[in-house]
Scaffold this motif. Structure first.
Motif, PDB file in Angstrom:
ATOM      1  N   LYS A 170       0.880  -1.088   0.031  1.00 16.13           N
ATOM      2  CA  LYS A 170      -0.067  -0.101  -0.009  1.00 16.13           C
ATOM      3  C   LYS A 170       0.789   1.266   0.202  1.00 16.13           C
ATOM      4  O   LYS A 170       0.641   2.243  -0.702  1.00 16.13           O
ATOM      5  N   SER A 171       1.973   1.131   0.770  1.00 20.13           N
ATOM      6  CA  SER A 171       2.750   2.509   0.900  1.00 20.13           C
ATOM      7  C   SER A 171       3.120   2.952  -0.471  1.00 20.13           C
ATOM      8  O   SER A 171       3.628   3.937  -0.754  1.00 20.13           O
ATOM      9  N   GLU A 172       3.683   1.706  -1.073  1.00 16.94           N
ATOM     10  CA  GLU A 172       4.710   2.050  -2.545  1.00 16.94           C
ATOM     11  C   GLU A 172       3.379   2.651  -3.501  1.00 16.94           C
ATOM     12  O   GLU A 172       3.811   3.262  -4.222  1.00 16.94           O
ATOM     13  N   VAL A 173       2.240   2.317  -3.403  1.00 16.82           N
ATOM     14  CA  VAL A 173       1.092   2.689  -4.216  1.00 16.82           C
ATOM     15  C   VAL A 173       0.955   3.977  -3.967  1.00 16.82           C
ATOM     16  O   VAL A 173       0.696   5.177  -4.678  1.00 16.82           O
ATOM     17  N   GLU A 174       0.948   4.516  -2.631  1.00 13.38           N
ATOM     18  CA  GLU A 174       0.831   5.791  -2.248  1.00 13.38           C
ATOM     19  C   GLU A 174       1.721   6.791  -2.772  1.00 13.38           C
ATOM     20  O   GLU A 174       1.683   7.871  -3.233  1.00 13.38           O
ATOM     21  N   LYS A 175       3.116   6.029  -2.663  1.00 16.66           N
ATOM     22  CA  LYS A 175       4.423   7.104  -3.184  1.00 16.66           C
ATOM     23  C   LYS A 175       4.007   7.265  -4.770  1.00 16.66           C
ATOM     24  O   LYS A 175       4.452   8.417  -5.210  1.00 16.66           O
ATOM     25  N   ILE A 176       3.691   6.479  -5.111  1.00 17.81           N
ATOM     26  CA  ILE A 176       3.337   6.572  -6.797  1.00 17.81           C
ATOM     27  C   ILE A 176       2.390   7.570  -6.985  1.00 17.81           C
ATOM     28  O   ILE A 176       2.665   8.479  -8.005  1.00 17.81           O
ATOM     29  N   LEU A 177       1.252   7.463  -6.478  1.00 21.57           N
ATOM     30  CA  LEU A 177       0.193   8.428  -6.649  1.00 21.57           C
ATOM     31  C   LEU A 177       0.644   9.744  -6.214  1.00 21.57           C
ATOM     32  O   LEU A 177       0.440  10.713  -6.730  1.00 21.57           O
ATOM     33  N   LEU A 178       1.696   9.861  -5.088  1.00 24.12           N
ATOM     34  CA  LEU A 178       2.052  11.281  -4.712  1.00 24.12           C
ATOM     35  C   LEU A 178       2.946  11.808  -5.801  1.00 24.12           C
ATOM     36  O   LEU A 178       2.979  13.020  -6.158  1.00 24.12           O
ATOM     37  N   GLU A 179       3.776  10.851  -6.532  1.00 30.04           N
ATOM     38  CA  GLU A 179       4.590  11.330  -7.473  1.00 30.04           C
ATOM     39  C   GLU A 179       3.861  11.996  -8.802  1.00 30.04           C
ATOM     40  O   GLU A 179       4.349  12.762  -9.384  1.00 30.04           O
ATOM     41  N   MET A 180       2.773  11.344  -8.934  1.00 31.27           N
ATOM     42  CA  MET A 180       1.728  11.663  -9.855  1.00 31.27           C
ATOM     43  C   MET A 180       0.880  13.041  -9.632  1.00 31.27           C
ATOM     44  O   MET A 180       0.125  13.435 -10.375  1.00 31.27           O
ATOM     45  N   ASN A 181       1.421  13.662  -8.232  1.00 30.85           N
ATOM     46  CA  ASN A 181       0.650  14.765  -7.849  1.00 30.85           C
ATOM     47  C   ASN A 181      -0.734  14.785  -7.547  1.00 30.85           C
ATOM     48  O   ASN A 181      -1.498  15.792  -7.352  1.00 30.85           O
ATOM     49  N   TYR A 182      -1.193  13.434  -6.972  1.00 28.53           N
ATOM     50  CA  TYR A 182      -2.337  13.419  -6.283  1.00 28.53           C
ATOM     51  C   TYR A 182      -2.419  13.559  -4.963  1.00 28.53           C
ATOM     52  O   TYR A 182      -1.455  13.126  -4.318  1.00 28.53           O
ATOM     53  N   PRO A 183      -3.443  14.001  -4.358  1.00 26.37           N
ATOM     54  CA  PRO A 183      -3.663  14.057  -2.856  1.00 26.37           C
ATOM     55  C   PRO A 183      -4.015  12.716  -2.354  1.00 26.37           C
ATOM     56  O   PRO A 183      -4.626  11.967  -2.616  1.00 26.37           O
ATOM     57  N   VAL A 184      -2.724  12.146  -1.552  1.00 25.97           N
ATOM     58  CA  VAL A 184      -3.006  11.004  -0.668  1.00 25.97           C
ATOM     59  C   VAL A 184      -2.859  11.215   0.648  1.00 25.97           C
ATOM     60  O   VAL A 184      -1.663  11.966   1.073  1.00 25.97           O
ATOM     61  N   TYR A 185      -3.632  10.331   1.607  1.00 30.89           N
ATOM     62  CA  TYR A 185      -3.605  10.422   3.084  1.00 30.89           C
ATOM     63  C   TYR A 185      -3.584   9.193   3.483  1.00 30.89           C
ATOM     64  O   TYR A 185      -4.015   8.009   2.810  1.00 30.89           O
TER      65      TYR A 185
END
Length: 200
Positions: free
Chosen positions: A14-29
């Motif tokens: 899950k944490s790796e998916v979070e990092k990928i989404l953050l790299e794509m500039n999406y808001p992730v919590y």
């Protein structure tokens, strides 16, 4: 705004998916981090946890709840209502955004999944998760197995992201999941638009 929850079995990625989404500039919590903040900053949570568990140390709490299901449920009853309030605030803050992601280890078992428009479930083979968990948390095999047994269960029809390989494939699988989310929402908009025109 599309509200997307990210859950999955422990050490699935899950944490790796979070990092990928953050790299794509999406808001992730991350609800785990938000839980830690509650434990540090919320006086009501701190008071209730200290009364019940006699400690506020996260490592000590982890040892207690991962070895005793009843204790784990008591901790969840203290923290989950406050977390639900935090989720509502996040949604309000991002109501003008296209999409927002909230990741949590127990979104299905907690019932939190009901507030999301879409759910992503991250999966990996059990042997891979066990190895990752032992290495990541510096745990013995038995301690890691205890944590593997306390995991979220997939319900309904979430979008599945497989994480049995390297970051390249995880990144590609995450992009495919995003495409599925956006295309399904686009399809629903077309359906609602058609029905509105038909009945007006």
């Amino acid at each position: 705004m599309i509200k997307v929850g990210i859950s999955g079995k422990i050490a699935a990625g899950k944490s790796e998916v979070e990092k990928i989404l953050l790299e794509m500039n999406y808001p992730v919590y991350d609800l785990d981090k938000l839980s830690h903040s509650l434990l540090e900053d919320n006086e009501v949570v701190r008071k209730n946890v200290l009364e019940e568990f006699k400690t506020l140390d996260r490592k000590e709490l982890a040892k207690i709840v991962f070895s005793d299901l009843a204790k784990k449920e008591k901790l969840e009853k203290i923290i989950y209502p406050k977390l639900m309030q935090v989720i509502s605030i996040i949604f309000e803050e991002h109501k003008k955004d296209k999409i927002v992601f909230i990741s949590g280890a127990m979104l299905f078992k907690s019932g939190f999944y009901k507030v999301f428009d879409k759910m992503i479930f991250v999966e990996a083979n059990d042997d891979i998760r066990l190895e990752r968990l032992m290495k990541r948390n510096n745990l013995s095999r038995q301690d890691a197995l205890n944590r593997l047994n306390l995991q979220d269960d997939c319900r309904g029809l979430p979008i599945i992201i497989k994480n049995n390989s390297d970051m390249f494939y995880l990144r590609e699988n995450t992009k495919e999941a995003l495409e599925e989310i956006f295309s399904s929402q686009s399809f629903l908009k077309k359906v609602f638009s058609f029905l509105f025109d038909w009945f007006s």
